[in-house]
Design a protein around this motif. Structure first.
Motif: not given
Length: 517
Positions: A435-436, A442-443, A462-466, A489-490
């Motif tokens: 799933x991750x 997708x990200x 998920x690391x896309x909001x820097x 890690x996730x």
């Protein structure tokens, strides 16, 4: 010869070899445990068979292991052989009736009996460590693994579940060590190697579902007799540590599941632990202490435990002190250790002024034993030199066809014979990682899309909001900046959150590490 509330064991003899009196084991003291010892070929197996027959006729279920294969004859009618008729005449057993007994055959390998299994979760880290002969460091890692599984909703059912969890722990040892204590990657690797060895030795047959229900070894028949559960152990004995650990697990399950009943008029179950030295050989002190505690406390749950072994020195003194009913067959005294065993056995009996125990122990014939049982208010009877009664069932093994016939009409036919593999830790961890991985893919695809006016939608967490600069461009990443986490890690963080949110649902374990009901 037969009396209500008592099991006829045999007839004692006077010094002139004349009949003295019948010797009994009182049912109300049947849960005070017992010991059957003697050298190879002195009649221990027949004594076990006689005791099992007596308990069964009294309505007490019995569990015993068939180490050599000849105990299976308890499920067939006895035969009038000369040596049996002679023994019956010697002890005054008239009439000497033959009988077959209700038997349920079990086998870890499913070859000579119904499959018997348990799950990793039910066994627990202490017994698994014993099975693997784990070091202190390895045992510590196993305890952490079970803690993560118990609290995080990760059922450990079979070997592949524990392998998957150990893989996860090894890849995330640093992060998990901060939360649960130090996890050595070397220890994780050595445990994984031990699991491979267990798998090669056939342990995969033992772990899985459907797991054995204790109620199925505590059955009684419509005519009120106790069912005798016989574990085929001839092949299992090739892996002595698995044999000892399995019986110890079964004992711990009885202890955890059964309610307190005090001292009943007769036991709820009698458990024969054959080749008992395999339980205690090289066992760590903490395990012996806990076995002693279980043996001491399980009496009040109506369970009698009878250790069967060649040498009384095989059983630690702290456990030996809990065993009230004793049958001592002949011992040899050729070596210093054997001489010590003879003295130990003699000193545990209430003396009889008619003979010297230490001398008689080395002179007993086949089927003859020193017997002392609890009587009156629980006081050991004076030791008597006793001829053990002949069994009512067959002396010798069943044929394969006879065994198959017994299994066909068994009350547990169809309950344990097919494997069942439901969702457990292996599938859960794989699903989380998958799933991750899909979310991160997708990200990445979203990040590659053309930007419109410098604004874009994000996936928080998920690391896309820097953080961005005032000009609307993303903040450049340097060595000290944010690094995209891997799928594993996730998954680790997801599992850690599950653990943190599941503390209220933590599984409680008992004395030997098995589940407390």
């Amino acid at each position: 010869m037969l009396q209500d509330g008592k099991l006829f064991v045999g007839t004692s003899r006077k010094p002139d070899n004349s009949i003295n009196k019948p010797e009994y084991l009182e049912l109300k003291f049947g849960n005070r445990h017992g010991l059957v010892t003697g050298a190879t070929g002195t009649g221990k197996t027949v004594t076990l068979q006689v005791l099992a027959e007596g308990f069964s006729n009294a309505g007490v279920p019995v569990f015993c292991a068939d180490v050599k294969g000849d105990l299976s004859g308890i499920g067939a009618m006895g035969e009038a052989k000369d040596f049996l008729l002679k023994r019956a005449e010697e002890i005054g057993l008239q009439p000497y009736d033959f009988q077959e007994f209700p038997v349920i055959f079990w086998d870890l390998y499913g070859e000579k009996g119904h499959r018997v299994r348990t799950t990793m979760t039910e066994m627990g880290p202490l017994l698994l460590s014993r099975l693997m002969n784990a070091s202190d460091a390895q045992e510590g890692v196993l305890n952490i693994a079970f803690k993560i599984a118990d609290q995080g909703g990760l059922p450990l059912l079979d070997l592949k579940d524990l392998q998957a969890l150990l893989n996860y722990m090894g890849e995330n040892a640093t992060q998990l060590s901060n939360q649960f204590g130090f996890i050595s990657k070397a220890s994780v690797g050595s445990i994984q190697r031990e699991l491979l060895i267990l798998e090669q030795q056939g342990a995969q047959h033992f772990f899985g579902e459907p797991a054995l229900k204790i109620s199925d070894i505590m059955r009684t028949t419509n005519d009120g007799r106790g069912a005798i559960s016989v574990l085929a152990a001839d092949k299992l004995m090739m892996n002595p540590r698995l044999y000892g650990t399995f019986l110890l697990w079964l004992l711990s399950e009885l202890f955890e599941e059964l309610p307190e009943v005090g001292d009943p008029e007769k036991p709820r179950l009698v458990f024969f632990f054959d080749e008992a030295h395999l339980l205690f050989n090289d066992a760590p002190k903490v395990l012996i202490e806990r076995v002693e505690q279980v043996v001491r406390l399980i009496r009040s749950k109506g369970v009698g435990v009878y250790f069967v072994t060649q040498n009384p020195l095989d059983v630690p003194e702290t456990v030996l002190a809990q065993l009230g009913n004793r049958v001592q067959h002949a011992l040899r005294a050729y070596t210093p250790r054997e001489q010590k065993a003879v003295k130990t056995a003699a000193d545990t009996f209430r003396p009889n002024p008619d003979f010297d125990c230490a001398t008689v122990i080395t002179q007993l014939g086949t089927g003859e034993a020193l017997v002392s049982t609890l009587e009156g208010k629980g006081v050991p009877s004076m030791v008597e030199r006793t001829l053990i009664r002949p069994p009512a069932s067959r002396v010798g093994p069943l044929s394969d066809a006879e065994r198959a016939g017994v299994m066909k009409v068994s009350p547990v036919t169809g309950l344990y014979d097919e494997d069942f593999d439901r969702e457990s830790a292996y599938e859960i961890l794989a699903a989380r990682a998958k799933k991750l991985e899909a979310q991160q893919q997708a990200e990445q695809e979203a990040a590659q899309q053309p930007q419109n006016g410098g604004s874009r939608w994000t996936l928080p967490g998920f690391g896309d909001d820097e953080p961005t600069t005032p000009s609307g461009t993303a903040k450049p990443k340097g060595r000290s900046g944010y690094q995209r986490e891997t799928v594993v890690e996730a998954a680790m963080k997801s599992a850690a959150r599950s653990v943190a949110n599941s503390l209220g649902r933590a599984i409680v374990r008992g004395i030997l590490g098995s589940l407390r009901r």
